[in-house]
Design a protein around this motif. Structure first.
Motif, PDB file in Angstrom:
ATOM      1  N   LEU A 177       0.826  -1.205   0.000  1.00 59.36           N
ATOM      2  CA  LEU A 177       0.000   0.000   0.000  1.00 59.36           C
ATOM      3  C   LEU A 177       0.861   1.257   0.000  1.00 59.36           C
ATOM      4  O   LEU A 177       1.700   1.453   0.881  1.00 59.36           O
ATOM      5  N   ASN A 178       0.652   2.087  -1.010  1.00 63.41           N
ATOM      6  CA  ASN A 178       1.244   3.415  -1.038  1.00 63.41           C
ATOM      7  C   ASN A 178       0.121   4.426  -0.942  1.00 63.41           C
ATOM      8  O   ASN A 178      -1.063   4.073  -0.976  1.00 63.41           O
ATOM      9  N   GLU A 179       0.445   5.687  -0.845  1.00 69.86           N
ATOM     10  CA  GLU A 179      -0.584   6.711  -0.655  1.00 69.86           C
ATOM     11  C   GLU A 179      -1.584   6.741  -1.805  1.00 69.86           C
ATOM     12  O   GLU A 179      -2.782   6.798  -1.602  1.00 69.86           O
ATOM     13  N   GLY A 180      -1.062   6.686  -3.033  1.00 66.62           N
ATOM     14  CA  GLY A 180      -1.977   6.794  -4.172  1.00 66.62           C
ATOM     15  C   GLY A 180      -1.934   5.627  -5.121  1.00 66.62           C
ATOM     16  O   GLY A 180      -2.542   5.674  -6.196  1.00 66.62           O
ATOM     17  N   ALA A 181      -1.229   4.559  -4.766  1.00 71.07           N
ATOM     18  CA  ALA A 181      -1.104   3.417  -5.662  1.00 71.07           C
ATOM     19  C   ALA A 181      -1.005   2.128  -4.862  1.00 71.07           C
ATOM     20  O   ALA A 181      -0.758   2.130  -3.658  1.00 71.07           O
TER      21      ALA A 181
END
Length: 309
Positions: A177-181
């Motif tokens: 999990l990344n902030e936007g991807a």
């Protein structure tokens, strides 16, 4: 012992194992695909054993005729197998024979003389936008335990809002999990990056905040009520409840939400190449089926609305 063990002699059995190992190491096929190949070869060997009255040998494979292959195909049709599945099975057998030829063990082109069954192109079953949204929202009304409701909503949100396969969604780890991807491991262990839209990210965050279990960063985030990795069967059972509550057709499944993701993207101007990358399709032809689906939807709308239709 493998299922094909009792239908083959020792040499043939060893070559089947070598072939499956080669598929796993060189072609990096997924576990379900490998299992399907093993079922295909097992069914073929069992047929030949019954057909000839003795275990299969390499000499037997060398001397097969087209009539033997056609008898096998007729038997499979009698058991109710469809053209698409039969074509895949013949393709798997061709692959095995090619493997044996490269090892200089046999030289029989019999399978290449057989015309593959004509596949009937099946269009994916997509939900409407409202049906997809209601499916996710209704989950909260069907589950008394808030964290379980949040979990199931997050999984279904990943299917519809990110286009993930159910197996891909349940394999997501915190480190993906990344902030936007989102880092997704698809078929054949191929990695792709998928954008996380705000509603999907919020659904995941709500689940993580309420989940009583805290798996390590490299472990799947979605957990069952006892803390183990969540089984896809539980999400499928949830969809059965949702279908009943919302009056949806039997085709409404977690995978239908993935189809809906692609269909709605295409209907709103998304291009095929982008959708191919988001879905993790190896071939553009797998994605092009959605253009047919969108065209069919437009034709149905035209026929209902046009006064001369």
């Amino acid at each position: 012992m493998s299922d094909f063990a009792f239908a083959t002699d020792e040499t043939t059995r060893a070559q089947i194992t070598n072939w499956l190992n080669a598929l796993m190491s060189m072609r990096r096929l997924s576990k379900p695909t490998l299992e399907a190949y093993q079922r295909d070869i097992t069914q073929f060997m069992a047929f030949l054993t019954s057909h000839f009255g003795q275990p299969v040998t390499l000499e037997m494979l060398q001397n097969l005729h087209t009539r033997d292959i056609r008898s096998f195909m007729a038997m499979r049709r009698q058991k109710g197998i469809g053209p698409r599945s039969l074509a895949r099975q013949i393709s798997a057998l061709k692959n095995f024979f090619t493997f044996l030829e490269r090892q200089n063990l046999i030289n029989n082109q019999v399978l290449h003389l057989i015309k593959a069954p004509k596949k009937t192109a099946s269009l994916p079953k997509a939900l409407t936008i409202n049906e997809a949204k209601n499916t996710i929202a209704m989950t909260n009304d069907l589950e008394a335990r808030p964290w379980v409701a949040a979990r199931d909503m997050a999984v279904l949100s990943l299917c519809y809002g990110a286009g993930l396969r159910i197996s891909e969604a349940l394999a997501i780890c915190a480190q993906d999990l990344n902030e936007g991807a989102l880092r997704v491991k698809g078929k054949g262990n191929k990695i792709r990056m998928v954008p996380l839209i705000a509603p999907v990210r919020q659904a995941i965050n709500t689940y993580l905040e309420s989940c009583p279990f805290k798996p390590a960063g490299h472990e799947p985030i979605f957990r069952g009520v006892r803390g183990g990795v969540l089984s896809p069967r539980l999400i499928q059972q949830r969809m059965v409840q949702l279908r009943s509550a919302l009056g949806l057709p039997p085709s409404a499944s977690p995978h239908a939400l993935r189809h809906s993701f692609a269909t709605h993207l295409l209907g709103n101007g998304g291009d095929l190449r982008t959708i191919q990358e988001l879905l993790g399709h190896a071939s553009l032809s797998s994605t092009q089926i959605y253009t047919r689906m969108d065209s069919e939807h437009l034709l149905n709308a035209f026929q209902k609305a046009h006064p001369r239709a």
